[in-house]
Write an enzyme that holds these catalytic residues in place. Structure first.
Site, mmCIF file in Angstrom:
data_model
loop_
_atom_site.group_PDB
_atom_site.id
_atom_site.type_symbol
_atom_site.label_atom_id
_atom_site.label_comp_id
_atom_site.label_asym_id
_atom_site.label_seq_id
_atom_site.Cartn_x
_atom_site.Cartn_y
_atom_site.Cartn_z
ATOM 1 C CD1 TRP A 1 35.921 -34.092 -21.601
ATOM 2 C CD2 TRP A 1 33.812 -33.858 -20.910
ATOM 3 N NE1 TRP A 1 35.162 -35.044 -22.243
ATOM 4 C CE2 TRP A 1 33.850 -34.916 -21.835
ATOM 5 C CE3 TRP A 1 32.572 -33.535 -20.354
ATOM 6 C CZ2 TRP A 1 32.728 -35.653 -22.211
ATOM 7 C CZ3 TRP A 1 31.449 -34.246 -20.725
ATOM 8 C CH2 TRP A 1 31.536 -35.290 -21.647
ATOM 9 C CB SER B 1 35.040 -28.681 -14.804
ATOM 10 O OG SER B 1 34.262 -29.863 -14.795
ATOM 11 C CG MET B 2 39.208 -32.868 -17.093
ATOM 12 S SD MET B 2 39.122 -33.470 -18.783
ATOM 13 C CE MET B 2 40.523 -34.603 -18.743
ATOM 14 C CG ASP C 1 28.355 -28.167 -10.040
ATOM 15 O OD1 ASP C 1 27.828 -28.956 -10.851
ATOM 16 O OD2 ASP C 1 29.540 -27.805 -10.118
ATOM 17 C CG HIS D 1 29.838 -27.808 -13.667
ATOM 18 N ND1 HIS D 1 30.621 -28.207 -12.601
ATOM 19 C CD2 HIS D 1 30.561 -28.109 -14.789
ATOM 20 C CE1 HIS D 1 31.753 -28.724 -13.050
ATOM 21 N NE2 HIS D 1 31.752 -28.662 -14.364
#
Length: 277
Positions: free
Chosen positions: A32, A98-99, A228, A257
């Site tokens: 995202w 991530s998401m 991150d 990240h």
């Protein structure tokens, strides 16, 4: 252009995907608020290594359809299942950034691993983003509400600034990525559905995957950067690696990240080695 239609969801959803190479299928699930384009530095390396690489736009992002509802993780996992069944994939490796780590875990919860050989969680939100009494290192509820409010009031303003922290840009200016990368990400993110951007954010903010880690039974690669600031390693990578039975844990020193861009060589080496193992 290739689309595949998910007719299982409440609203019919057309998912755009790209499919390159031959061999064992590797499915890339983006983070995202971007799209399949964020995997630019991984796709060609995966294909070059002898694998079939499939990347797709999450519903509401990129050029996939943008239904009003259906941004909970089970709905998103149904899109992944549609791709796996529609393309008749077997022995697949599912990789979530991530998401996208949530889709990996929810897919294995909802559909099992009969068609899955391995999984990978890259800079993943797994197992829980939100701070709770039993997750003290998580993001405070007030901070999550501030993100939601910012998206509702000035979505593009929020997105314009978001990726600075995504890449730790101010600390590494000119060393790892250019300003053009931030500009590119802003263009991609700002063109996503406003509704999808908010609803998907609520999904990654509040979904607790801790009870589902037991469903991840395939060999799983966990990669996280120890710098991150978007999804801190203490409440994500460390806990995911501890909670997944067959986890291989790789920490990239100094990586933010967005390490799939800033530390692409390191990540690609780790990922290809895992695919070949």
């Amino acid at each position: 252009m290739p689309f595949i239609t998910n007719k299982k969801s409440k609203e019919t959803v057309d998912i755009f995907y790209e499919d390159y190479g031959t061999g064992q299928p590797v499915i890339l699930i983006h983070g995202w608020p971007l799209s399949r384009k964020s995997w630019e530095h991984q796709v060609w390396k995966i294909v070059e290594a002898g694998y079939r690489c499939i990347s797709y736009d999450r519903r509401g992002f990129g050029i996939s359809s943008a239904p009003w509802d259906g941004y909970d993780y089970s709905s998103l996992a149904s899109d992944l299942d549609t791709i796996i069944n529609g393309l008749e994939l077997e022995d697949a490796v599912i990789v979530g950034f991530s998401m996208g780590g949530g889709e990996v875990v929810r897919y294995l919860t909802d559909y099992g691993d009969a068609k899955i050989a391995k999984a990978a969680l890259i800079s993943s939100i797994i197992p829980l983003v939100k701070q709770t009494d039993d997750n003290p290192d998580g993001v405070p509820e007030s901070a999550l509400k501030d993100i939601q409010k910012a998206l509702e009031n000035d979505r593009v303003g929020f997105l314009k600034a978001f990726h600075n922290g995504f890449y730790n840009f101010d600390e590494n200016k000119g060393k790892r990525i250019s300003q053009a990368v931030l500009d590119y990400d802003f263009i991609v993110a700002s063109h996503a559905s406003p509704r999808a951007t908010i609803e998907a954010a609520l999904a990654w903010m509040h979904t607790d995957f801790r009870p589902e880690l037991k469903n991840v039974k395939v060999p799983t690669l966990v990669v996280h950067g120890d710098a991150d600031g978007t999804v801190p390693i203490e409440t994500s990578g460390n806990l995911a690696a501890k909670g997944i039975a067959k986890a291989t844990y790789e920490v990239i020193k100094g990586a933010p990240h967005g390490l799939n861009v800033t530390h692409k060589e390191e990540l690609n080496d780790i990922l290809i080695k895992f695919l070949k193992s």
